[in-house]
Design an enzyme around this catalytic site. Structure first.
Site, PDB file in Angstrom:
ATOM      1  N   LYS A  30       0.854  -1.201   0.000  1.00  0.00           N
ATOM      2  CA  LYS A  30       0.000   0.000   0.000  1.00  0.00           C
ATOM      3  C   LYS A  30       0.884   1.244   0.000  1.00  0.00           C
ATOM      4  CE  LYS A  30      -1.830   1.508   4.032  1.00  0.00           C
ATOM      5  NZ  LYS A  30      -1.590   2.924   4.364  1.00  0.00           N
ATOM      6  N   ASN A  31       1.847   1.294   0.915  1.00  0.00           N
ATOM      7  CA  ASN A  31       2.601   2.536   1.099  1.00  0.00           C
ATOM      8  C   ASN A  31       3.608   2.784  -0.012  1.00  0.00           C
ATOM      9  OD1 ASN A  31       1.015   2.927   3.302  1.00  0.00           O
ATOM     10  ND2 ASN A  31       2.552   2.366   4.812  1.00  0.00           N
ATOM     11  N   ARG A 101      -4.490   9.752   4.238  1.00  0.00           N
ATOM     12  CA  ARG A 101      -3.238  10.466   4.526  1.00  0.00           C
ATOM     13  C   ARG A 101      -2.389  10.569   3.274  1.00  0.00           C
ATOM     14  NH1 ARG A 101      -0.698  13.847   8.108  1.00  0.00           N
ATOM     15  NH2 ARG A 101       1.555  13.654   7.899  1.00  0.00           N
ATOM     16  N   CYS A 125      -6.045   7.226   9.281  1.00  0.00           N
ATOM     17  CA  CYS A 125      -6.491   6.555  10.504  1.00  0.00           C
ATOM     18  C   CYS A 125      -6.504   7.518  11.708  1.00  0.00           C
ATOM     19  CB  CYS A 125      -5.534   5.409  10.810  1.00  0.00           C
ATOM     20  SG  CYS A 125      -5.530   4.190   9.531  1.00  0.00           S
ATOM     21  N   ARG A 130      -1.545  13.631  13.335  1.00  0.00           N
ATOM     22  CA  ARG A 130      -1.089  13.639  11.936  1.00  0.00           C
ATOM     23  C   ARG A 130      -0.901  15.076  11.418  1.00  0.00           C
ATOM     24  NH1 ARG A 130      -2.065   8.507   9.954  1.00  0.00           N
ATOM     25  NH2 ARG A 130      -0.116   8.716   8.824  1.00  0.00           N
ATOM     26  N   PRO A 131      -0.061  15.903  12.032  1.00  0.00           N
ATOM     27  CA  PRO A 131       0.130  17.276  11.564  1.00  0.00           C
ATOM     28  C   PRO A 131       0.760  17.325  10.169  1.00  0.00           C
ATOM     29  CG  PRO A 131       1.767  16.694  13.210  1.00  0.00           C
ATOM     30  CD  PRO A 131       0.810  15.546  13.155  1.00  0.00           C
ATOM     31  N   ILE A 132       0.729  18.503   9.542  1.00  0.00           N
ATOM     32  CA  ILE A 132       1.367  18.654   8.220  1.00  0.00           C
ATOM     33  C   ILE A 132       2.295  19.863   8.187  1.00  0.00           C
ATOM     34  CG2 ILE A 132      -0.471  17.467   6.941  1.00  0.00           C
ATOM     35  CD1 ILE A 132      -1.411  20.265   6.000  1.00  0.00           C
ATOM     36  N   ASP A 133       2.783  20.290   9.361  1.00  0.00           N
ATOM     37  CA  ASP A 133       3.677  21.468   9.399  1.00  0.00           C
ATOM     38  C   ASP A 133       4.951  21.242   8.601  1.00  0.00           C
ATOM     39  OD1 ASP A 133       5.595  20.759  12.245  1.00  0.00           O
ATOM     40  OD2 ASP A 133       3.855  19.602  11.653  1.00  0.00           O
ATOM     41  N   ASP A 317       3.064  -0.108  12.522  1.00  0.00           N
ATOM     42  CA  ASP A 317       1.899  -0.699  11.838  1.00  0.00           C
ATOM     43  C   ASP A 317       1.674  -2.152  12.233  1.00  0.00           C
ATOM     44  OD1 ASP A 317       2.436   1.076   8.684  1.00  0.00           O
ATOM     45  OD2 ASP A 317       1.703   1.709  10.639  1.00  0.00           O
ATOM     46  N   ILE A 339       5.652   6.365  18.183  1.00  0.00           N
ATOM     47  CA  ILE A 339       5.420   7.249  17.033  1.00  0.00           C
ATOM     48  C   ILE A 339       4.069   7.968  17.102  1.00  0.00           C
ATOM     49  CG2 ILE A 339       5.241   7.311  14.495  1.00  0.00           C
ATOM     50  CD1 ILE A 339       7.412   5.155  14.478  1.00  0.00           C
ATOM     51  N   ARG A 410      -8.815  -0.949   3.300  1.00  0.00           N
ATOM     52  CA  ARG A 410      -7.905   0.110   2.842  1.00  0.00           C
ATOM     53  C   ARG A 410      -6.514  -0.439   2.589  1.00  0.00           C
ATOM     54  NH1 ARG A 410      -7.161   4.899   6.574  1.00  0.00           N
ATOM     55  NH2 ARG A 410      -5.619   5.188   4.930  1.00  0.00           N
TER      56      ARG A 410
HETATM   57  C1  EPZ Z   1       3.453   6.650   7.138  1.00  0.00           C
HETATM   58  O1  EPZ Z   1       2.690   7.670   7.677  1.00  0.00           O
HETATM   59  C2  EPZ Z   1       2.484   5.542   6.756  1.00  0.00           C
HETATM   60  N1  EPZ Z   1       1.508   6.037   5.789  1.00  0.00           N
HETATM   61  C3  EPZ Z   1       1.777   5.026   8.003  1.00  0.00           C
HETATM   62  O2  EPZ Z   1       1.013   3.908   7.582  1.00  0.00           O
HETATM   63  C4  EPZ Z   1       2.819   4.569   9.028  1.00  0.00           C
HETATM   64  O3  EPZ Z   1       2.149   4.168  10.211  1.00  0.00           O
HETATM   65  C5  EPZ Z   1       3.776   5.732   9.336  1.00  0.00           C
HETATM   66  O4  EPZ Z   1       4.396   6.183   8.113  1.00  0.00           O
HETATM   67  C6  EPZ Z   1       4.878   5.322  10.286  1.00  0.00           C
HETATM   68  O5  EPZ Z   1       5.571   4.249   9.764  1.00  0.00           O
HETATM   69  C7  EPZ Z   1       1.856   6.150   4.492  1.00  0.00           C
HETATM   70  O6  EPZ Z   1       2.982   5.888   4.095  1.00  0.00           O
HETATM   71  C8  EPZ Z   1       0.772   6.615   3.567  1.00  0.00           C
HETATM   72  P1  EPZ Z   1       3.457  10.851   9.819  1.00  0.00           P
HETATM   73  P2  EPZ Z   1       3.266   9.172   7.684  1.00  0.00           P
HETATM   74  O7  EPZ Z   1       2.037  11.281  10.005  1.00  0.00           O
HETATM   75  O8  EPZ Z   1       4.555   9.265   7.040  1.00  0.00           O
HETATM   76  C9  EPZ Z   1       5.268  13.659  12.802  1.00  0.00           C
HETATM   77  C10 EPZ Z   1      -0.710   2.404   7.788  1.00  0.00           C
HETATM   78  O9  EPZ Z   1      -1.229   1.827   8.723  1.00  0.00           O
HETATM   79  N2  EPZ Z   1       4.929  14.684  11.798  1.00  0.00           N
HETATM   80  O10 EPZ Z   1       4.329  11.682   8.991  1.00  0.00           O
HETATM   81  O11 EPZ Z   1       2.208  10.071   7.159  1.00  0.00           O
HETATM   82  C11 EPZ Z   1       4.046  12.897  13.307  1.00  0.00           C
HETATM   83  O12 EPZ Z   1       3.441  13.570  14.385  1.00  0.00           O
HETATM   84  C12 EPZ Z   1      -0.386   3.881   7.856  1.00  0.00           C
HETATM   85  O13 EPZ Z   1      -0.367   1.866   6.694  1.00  0.00           O
HETATM   86  C13 EPZ Z   1       4.931  16.030  12.173  1.00  0.00           C
HETATM   87  O14 EPZ Z   1       5.207  16.362  13.332  1.00  0.00           O
HETATM   88  O15 EPZ Z   1       3.474   9.389   9.226  1.00  0.00           O
HETATM   89  C14 EPZ Z   1       4.657  11.560  13.717  1.00  0.00           C
HETATM   90  O16 EPZ Z   1       5.245  11.693  14.995  1.00  0.00           O
HETATM   91  C15 EPZ Z   1      -0.835   4.463   9.153  1.00  0.00           C
HETATM   92  N3  EPZ Z   1       4.642  16.965  11.229  1.00  0.00           N
HETATM   93  C16 EPZ Z   1       5.770  11.347  12.694  1.00  0.00           C
HETATM   94  O17 EPZ Z   1       6.064  12.650  12.160  1.00  0.00           O
HETATM   95  C17 EPZ Z   1       4.362  16.648   9.931  1.00  0.00           C
HETATM   96  O18 EPZ Z   1       4.127  17.547   9.106  1.00  0.00           O
HETATM   97  C18 EPZ Z   1       5.363  10.420  11.537  1.00  0.00           C
HETATM   98  O19 EPZ Z   1       4.027  10.679  11.276  1.00  0.00           O
HETATM   99  C19 EPZ Z   1       4.346  15.273   9.570  1.00  0.00           C
HETATM  100  C20 EPZ Z   1       4.640  14.311  10.522  1.00  0.00           C
END
Ligand code: EPZ
Length: 429
Positions: A30-31, A101, A125, A130-133, A317, A339, A410
């Site tokens: 998926k990822n 996401r 999920c 899940r911030p996007i800063d 995961d 995480i 999903r």
């Molecule tokens: C990816 O999420 C995967 N999703 C997730 O898979 C997986 O659980 C995760 O990596 C960790 O391995 C995809 O690849 C589509 P994040 P990702 O939200 O990269 C911080 C599944 O079950 N962060 O970036 O989107 C955040 O708070 C899904 O298959 C910020 O602070 O993970 C966290 O601590 C669930 N600011 C860390 O980074 C930001 O702008 C990672 O979270 C972005 C992230």
């Protein structure tokens, strides 16, 4: 591609008997698939993808790209994506984008190639905020202007396009690393990405981009350097990696209920953290040429301490599925989820099924086993907790009814059909 209807699974538990003696094939990741679909925007003549999984997140990503104006041809697990010189729109369809996401992966390539992108806060999920800063700050560092517009974000690149920048990610983020890897390929000059995620899917994509003409160094290390050089040309289809999380989920199923479970079309080298842990628990493991063979131990499983960690550490995961196995281990096992702050939300449901779990805070719990589980109605809150509930229902005594199976669809293709083929009693309604 059909997504199976029916949002409820009825599972007849095995009461922990080692009933499985069969083989299951792992599908495309998926990822990896979702990032490769976004990467198609970087290719002058489009991109062919092979080994796509038939799951809802892939459908949604392809629908988002089609809505922007790309043309997509589907043939089974293959898709051919053609991207026009001008897109019909530069805003992501909110109804779809706010559900997954992965929609955020499109923002980098659209902005870098077409100069502007508008998108909602991405969904996904309920495992944490899940911030996007990282994304908004990173685009600003590349010269773009970021504005909030009616609950969406509108990002506009400088008229001459994004410029290379040095971007340090405060946390390792898989989608942030992937998004800026893609954006940097079309930016002017050199981009250094620091504290990158190290997932194998990122290296798979980076190598493919490099073979297609991109100038990238440092793949597989925390610092990746990209020298922007314009649109790419694919010499062959993108081969989506085997899904290591799906393979790991099946390995845990085998550790619970298999005399012998062959897991084929997978890469054991992407599962070191899980396989070493299962060996420590006393699970029988053999692996050769893309196949892993798992046998549940005849005597009890040992207890362990696990801490989730970015790759190559233990994957967050697989934390919920592993917790189900630990309910059957002898002794006290601890889980530290480092995480996400919402990733222990499955524990209360396992407790209601008979598991002995003490939750200390949103990041830490202790599981004491072995404790027999009893079937009951449960509702899946997210993709991986949903899979964990299926495992719990299979090892339990009696019947379990799992609702919200669409979360599981999903990330796991036709999960009920494939587990039924192993002789397990699941029916979808
Ligand atoms: C990816 O999420 C995967 N999703 C997730 O898979 C997986 O659980 C995760 O990596 C960790 O391995 C995809 O690849 C589509 P994040 P990702 O939200 O990269 C911080 C599944 O079950 N962060 O970036 O989107 C955040 O708070 C899904 O298959 C910020 O602070 O993970 C966290 O601590 C669930 N600011 C860390 O980074 C930001 O702008 C990672 O979270 C972005 C992230």
């Amino acid at each position: 591609m059909a997504i199976v209807a029916g949002d409820t699974l009825i599972i007849e538990g095995t009461a922990g008997r080692r009933v499985i003696n069969g083989s299951i094939r792992v599908n495309g990741s998926k990822n990896d698939a979702v990032q490769a679909i976004a990467a198609a925007l970087l290719f002058r003549d489009g991109l062919a993808l092979a080994n796509l999984p038939d799951i809802d997140d892939v459908e949604k990503m392809l629908a988002l790209l089609q809505d922007l104006g790309a043309r997509i041809e589907r043939r089974g697990r293959r898709a051919v994506i053609a991207v026009p010189k001008r897109l019909s729109r530069l805003n992501l369809d909110r109804a779809i984008a706010e559900k997954i996401r992965a929609s955020i992966l499109l923002t980098g390539p659209v902005l870098a190639r077409y100069g502007s992108v508008t998108f909602p806060h991405p969904g996904g999920c309920v495992i944490g905020e899940r911030p996007i800063d990282f994304f908004l700050d990173g685009f600003s560092q590349m010269g773009a202007k970021v504005k909030a517009r009616r609950g969406s974000h509108m990002v506009v690149a400088p008229s001459r396009g994004l410029r290379g920048a040095t971007i340090f990610f405060k946390n390792q983020s898989v989608t942030a690393t992937e998004t800026f890897l893609l954006a940097a390929v079309l930016a002017r000059g050199r981009t250094s990405l620091k504290n990158c995620a190290l997932e194998p899917e990122i290296e798979n994509l980076g190598r493919f981009l490099r073979r297609s003409g991109a100038r990238i160094s440092g793949l597989g290390t925390p610092t990746v350097i990209i020298n922007g050089r314009g649109l790419l040309t694919a010499r062959r289809p993108y081969q989506v990696l085997s899904d290591r999380i799906e393979a790991g989920s099946f390995a845990i199923l085998g550790a619970l209920l298999a005399k012998k479970l062959q897991i084929t079309h997978c890469r054991s080298q992407h599962l070191d953290a899980l396989l070493n842990l299962l060996m420590e628990l006393g699970v029988g493991i053999k692996s050769y040429r893309g196949t892993i063979i798992i046998s549940a131990p005849r005597s009890g499983l040992g207890a362990v301490k696990i801490k989730t960690h970015e790759y190559p550490g233990f994957p967050t995961d697989l934390q919920a599925p592993l917790a189900v196995l630990l309910t059957q281990a002898s002794g006290a096992s601890t889980i530290l989820e480092t995480i996400f702050e919402g990733r222990l939300n499955y524990a209360k449901t396992l407790i209601s099924m008979g598991a002995k779990i003490k939750i200390f805070d949103p990041h830490r719990l202790v599981i004491t086993g072995p404790a027999p589980l009893y079937g009951r109605p449960v509702t899946s809150p997210d993709l991986r907790a949903g899979l964990a509930y299926i495992l719990a229902g299979l090892v339990a005594k009696g019947r379990t009814v799992v609702h919200n199976v669409h979360y599981i669809d999903r990330g796991y293709e036709r999960i009920d059909e494939r587990l039924r083929a192993l002789g397990l009693a699941l029916k979808r309604f």
